[in-house]
Design a protein around this motif. Structure first.
Motif, PDB file in Angstrom:
ATOM      1  N   HIS A 113      35.506  14.301  44.664  1.00 14.52           N
ATOM      2  CA  HIS A 113      36.333  15.488  45.002  1.00 14.52           C
ATOM      3  C   HIS A 113      37.087  15.995  43.829  1.00 14.52           C
ATOM      4  O   HIS A 113      38.043  16.662  43.990  1.00 14.52           O
ATOM      5  CB  HIS A 113      37.303  14.812  46.226  1.00 14.52           C
ATOM      6  N   SER A 114      36.703  15.918  42.664  1.00 14.57           N
ATOM      7  CA  SER A 114      37.403  16.565  41.505  1.00 14.57           C
ATOM      8  C   SER A 114      36.103  17.429  40.914  1.00 14.57           C
ATOM      9  O   SER A 114      34.903  17.607  41.373  1.00 14.57           O
ATOM     10  CB  SER A 114      37.689  15.314  40.538  1.00 14.57           C
ATOM     11  N   ALA A 138      13.236  31.846  48.496  1.00 16.13           N
ATOM     12  CA  ALA A 138      12.752  32.682  49.342  1.00 16.13           C
ATOM     13  C   ALA A 138      13.316  32.210  50.995  1.00 16.13           C
ATOM     14  O   ALA A 138      13.581  33.343  51.624  1.00 16.13           O
ATOM     15  CB  ALA A 138      11.239  32.556  49.797  1.00 16.13           C
ATOM     16  N   VAL A 139      13.787  30.982  50.911  1.00 17.54           N
ATOM     17  CA  VAL A 139      14.431  30.541  52.261  1.00 17.54           C
ATOM     18  C   VAL A 139      15.965  29.856  51.565  1.00 17.54           C
ATOM     19  O   VAL A 139      15.839  29.013  50.788  1.00 17.54           O
ATOM     20  CB  VAL A 139      13.715  29.622  53.083  1.00 17.54           C
ATOM     21  N   ASN A 140      16.816  30.318  52.325  1.00 20.24           N
ATOM     22  CA  ASN A 140      18.244  29.769  51.888  1.00 20.24           C
ATOM     23  C   ASN A 140      18.811  28.726  52.773  1.00 20.24           C
ATOM     24  O   ASN A 140      18.935  29.180  53.883  1.00 20.24           O
ATOM     25  CB  ASN A 140      19.159  31.017  51.603  1.00 20.24           C
ATOM     26  N   MET A 141      18.903  27.623  52.429  1.00 27.97           N
ATOM     27  CA  MET A 141      19.547  26.510  53.362  1.00 27.97           C
ATOM     28  C   MET A 141      20.812  25.916  52.638  1.00 27.97           C
ATOM     29  O   MET A 141      20.760  24.789  52.564  1.00 27.97           O
ATOM     30  CB  MET A 141      18.321  25.685  53.623  1.00 27.97           C
ATOM     31  N   HIS A 142      21.508  26.736  51.858  1.00 27.06           N
ATOM     32  CA  HIS A 142      22.498  25.803  51.176  1.00 27.06           C
ATOM     33  C   HIS A 142      23.742  25.417  51.827  1.00 27.06           C
ATOM     34  O   HIS A 142      24.719  24.870  51.433  1.00 27.06           O
ATOM     35  CB  HIS A 142      22.811  26.832  50.120  1.00 27.06           C
ATOM     36  N   ASP A 143      23.896  25.946  53.186  1.00 22.11           N
ATOM     37  CA  ASP A 143      25.013  25.466  53.950  1.00 22.11           C
ATOM     38  C   ASP A 143      24.856  24.265  54.609  1.00 22.11           C
ATOM     39  O   ASP A 143      23.951  24.040  55.285  1.00 22.11           O
ATOM     40  CB  ASP A 143      25.300  26.339  55.290  1.00 22.11           C
ATOM     41  N   ILE A 144      25.803  23.297  54.146  1.00 21.39           N
ATOM     42  CA  ILE A 144      25.698  21.823  54.449  1.00 21.39           C
ATOM     43  C   ILE A 144      27.046  21.519  55.380  1.00 21.39           C
ATOM     44  O   ILE A 144      28.040  21.854  55.029  1.00 21.39           O
ATOM     45  CB  ILE A 144      25.616  20.843  53.394  1.00 21.39           C
ATOM     46  N   LEU A 145      26.551  21.198  56.579  1.00 23.40           N
ATOM     47  CA  LEU A 145      27.716  20.718  57.497  1.00 23.40           C
ATOM     48  C   LEU A 145      28.745  19.712  56.783  1.00 23.40           C
ATOM     49  O   LEU A 145      28.156  18.573  56.465  1.00 23.40           O
ATOM     50  CB  LEU A 145      27.168  20.335  58.777  1.00 23.40           C
ATOM     51  N   THR A 146      29.928  19.949  57.082  1.00 23.64           N
ATOM     52  CA  THR A 146      31.089  19.044  56.722  1.00 23.64           C
ATOM     53  C   THR A 146      32.145  19.026  57.649  1.00 23.64           C
ATOM     54  O   THR A 146      32.656  18.003  57.654  1.00 23.64           O
ATOM     55  CB  THR A 146      31.577  19.204  55.268  1.00 23.64           C
ATOM     56  N   GLY A 147      32.567  19.981  58.053  1.00 21.19           N
ATOM     57  CA  GLY A 147      33.867  20.006  58.759  1.00 21.19           C
ATOM     58  C   GLY A 147      35.008  19.749  57.876  1.00 21.19           C
ATOM     59  O   GLY A 147      35.946  19.416  58.789  1.00 21.19           O
ATOM     60  N   SER A 148      34.989  19.919  56.667  1.00 19.02           N
ATOM     61  CA  SER A 148      36.058  19.347  55.754  1.00 19.02           C
ATOM     62  C   SER A 148      36.653  20.421  55.046  1.00 19.02           C
ATOM     63  O   SER A 148      36.209  21.466  54.621  1.00 19.02           O
ATOM     64  CB  SER A 148      35.482  18.299  54.930  1.00 19.02           C
ATOM     65  N   ASP A 149      38.005  20.111  54.535  1.00 19.49           N
ATOM     66  CA  ASP A 149      38.565  20.710  53.367  1.00 19.49           C
ATOM     67  C   ASP A 149      37.843  20.468  52.131  1.00 19.49           C
ATOM     68  O   ASP A 149      37.143  19.605  51.990  1.00 19.49           O
ATOM     69  CB  ASP A 149      39.989  21.132  53.446  1.00 19.49           C
ATOM     70  N   PRO A 150      38.459  21.072  51.073  1.00 21.39           N
ATOM     71  CA  PRO A 150      37.945  20.795  49.569  1.00 21.39           C
ATOM     72  C   PRO A 150      38.250  19.384  49.217  1.00 21.39           C
ATOM     73  O   PRO A 150      37.356  18.663  48.545  1.00 21.39           O
ATOM     74  CB  PRO A 150      38.580  21.695  48.836  1.00 21.39           C
ATOM     75  N   ARG A 181      25.344  25.197  43.740  1.00 20.89           N
ATOM     76  CA  ARG A 181      26.006  25.476  42.459  1.00 20.89           C
ATOM     77  C   ARG A 181      25.235  25.548  41.356  1.00 20.89           C
ATOM     78  O   ARG A 181      24.379  24.739  40.867  1.00 20.89           O
ATOM     79  CB  ARG A 181      27.210  24.455  42.326  1.00 20.89           C
ATOM     80  N   ILE A 182      25.447  26.698  40.519  1.00 17.95           N
ATOM     81  CA  ILE A 182      24.613  26.818  39.270  1.00 17.95           C
ATOM     82  C   ILE A 182      25.562  27.242  38.059  1.00 17.95           C
ATOM     83  O   ILE A 182      25.887  28.232  38.029  1.00 17.95           O
ATOM     84  CB  ILE A 182      23.360  27.784  39.430  1.00 17.95           C
ATOM     85  N   GLY A 183      26.031  26.182  37.250  1.00 21.63           N
ATOM     86  CA  GLY A 183      26.863  26.245  36.125  1.00 21.63           C
ATOM     87  C   GLY A 183      28.084  26.898  36.461  1.00 21.63           C
ATOM     88  O   GLY A 183      28.540  27.319  37.468  1.00 21.63           O
ATOM     89  N   SER A 192      32.437  25.172  45.784  1.00 20.26           N
ATOM     90  CA  SER A 192      32.905  24.198  46.766  1.00 20.26           C
ATOM     91  C   SER A 192      31.684  23.841  47.578  1.00 20.26           C
ATOM     92  O   SER A 192      30.901  24.417  48.472  1.00 20.26           O
ATOM     93  CB  SER A 192      33.679  24.896  47.876  1.00 20.26           C
ATOM     94  N   TRP A 193      31.278  22.510  47.385  1.00 20.27           N
ATOM     95  CA  TRP A 193      30.013  21.751  47.841  1.00 20.27           C
ATOM     96  C   TRP A 193      30.449  21.299  49.303  1.00 20.27           C
ATOM     97  O   TRP A 193      29.402  21.015  49.932  1.00 20.27           O
ATOM     98  CB  TRP A 193      29.800  20.601  46.742  1.00 20.27           C
ATOM     99  N   ASN A 194      31.694  21.318  49.410  1.00 21.98           N
ATOM    100  CA  ASN A 194      31.910  20.631  50.841  1.00 21.98           C
ATOM    101  C   ASN A 194      32.781  21.591  51.538  1.00 21.98           C
ATOM    102  O   ASN A 194      33.239  21.273  52.900  1.00 21.98           O
ATOM    103  CB  ASN A 194      32.718  19.438  50.757  1.00 21.98           C
ATOM    104  N   SER A 195      33.195  22.854  51.403  1.00 19.82           N
ATOM    105  CA  SER A 195      34.132  23.723  51.968  1.00 19.82           C
ATOM    106  C   SER A 195      33.996  24.983  51.376  1.00 19.82           C
ATOM    107  O   SER A 195      35.036  25.464  51.001  1.00 19.82           O
ATOM    108  CB  SER A 195      35.574  23.179  51.893  1.00 19.82           C
ATOM    109  N   SER A 196      33.171  25.898  51.762  1.00 20.83           N
ATOM    110  CA  SER A 196      32.788  27.037  51.306  1.00 20.83           C
ATOM    111  C   SER A 196      33.256  28.135  52.343  1.00 20.83           C
ATOM    112  O   SER A 196      33.919  29.172  52.202  1.00 20.83           O
ATOM    113  CB  SER A 196      31.340  27.428  51.015  1.00 20.83           C
TER     114      SER A 196
END
Length: 222
Positions: A113-114, A138-150, A181-183, A192-196
């Motif tokens: 978380h850093s 071609a297909v975007n599936m970048h939303d990963i379910l978390t229900g979390s803050d950062p 994320r890309i750079g 934010s990998w867990n809270s976008s």
């Protein structure tokens, strides 16, 4: 005798060559302690609660050859009337965690978380060691379910942030993170990998509409 020895050597080399990739694959499965699911259960954000989500992680990991039994989905939950919920960060053990290629993505919960974590489009791999499509594909599936803050805690933002604690495939909303994320060119929001952001609903179609497929982060709770 010489002919027999050469034949035996050739056979041994052939067996080694055939078994080599399988050996590498098996070793990767043994070492893997983190992945993003290659698919969701198929009912949107209705995962059967956190227990159903954990079972989904375990089933995919087992099919990939993982010997670990204590897989946990990175999900937070909320409780009614302001009672404390469950934090995703408290469900996943202490680390370190490796992807299917053996890359350490974080050494500890604090590291995860850093800004030092190594979660991006090249390292967030499925249980089979494959990348997940995201922005630019071609297909975007970048939303990963978390229900979390950062910080990996359950959200106190108000409203539904967990699709009714992962039991709804209709009304509600859930917080998602972005795996791709890309750079440094990514904005702070996109990093934010867990809270976008929240989803538009909890159905499979609602998740798809913002770039999701009901995918989860899975960790071995070591």
């Amino acid at each position: 005798m010489k002919r027999f020895t050469l034949a035996l050597l050739s056979a041994s080399i052939a067996v080694f060559a055939a078994a080599g990739p399988l050996g590498v694959q098996a070793q990767s499965a043994v070492d893997m302690t983190f992945f993003v699911t290659s698919q969701g259960p198929g009912k949107g954000a209705d995962l059967g609660g956190v227990d159903g989500a954990d079972a989904h992680c375990l089933a995919l990991a087992k099919a990939a050859g993982s010997p670990h039994a204590n897989w946990r989905a990175y999900l937070s939950t909320t409780a009614p009337r302001g009672a404390p919920g469950v934090n995703a960060r408290d469900r996943i053990g202490k680390g370190p965690w490796r992807n299917a290629k053996g890359v350490v993505i974080a050494n500890s919960v604090e590291d995860l978380h850093s800004p030092n974590n190594r979660l991006d489009k090249t390292t967030v791999l499925t249980e089979r060691g494959e990348p997940v499509s995201g922005r630019g594909d071609a297909v975007n599936m970048h939303d990963i379910l978390t229900g979390s803050d950062p910080a990996g805690m359950y959200s106190t933002a108000g409203g539904d942030t967990t699709c009714q604690n992962w039991t709804s495939s209709g009304e509600g909303s859930a917080i998602v993170g972005h795996h791709d994320r890309i750079g440094l060119q990514d904005s702070r929001h996109m990093k934010s990998w867990n809270s976008s952001h929240g989803t538009r609903g909890c159905s499979q179609e609602a998740l798809k509409s913002t770039g999701g497929a009901g995918l989860l982060y899975c960790f071995v709770a070591n």
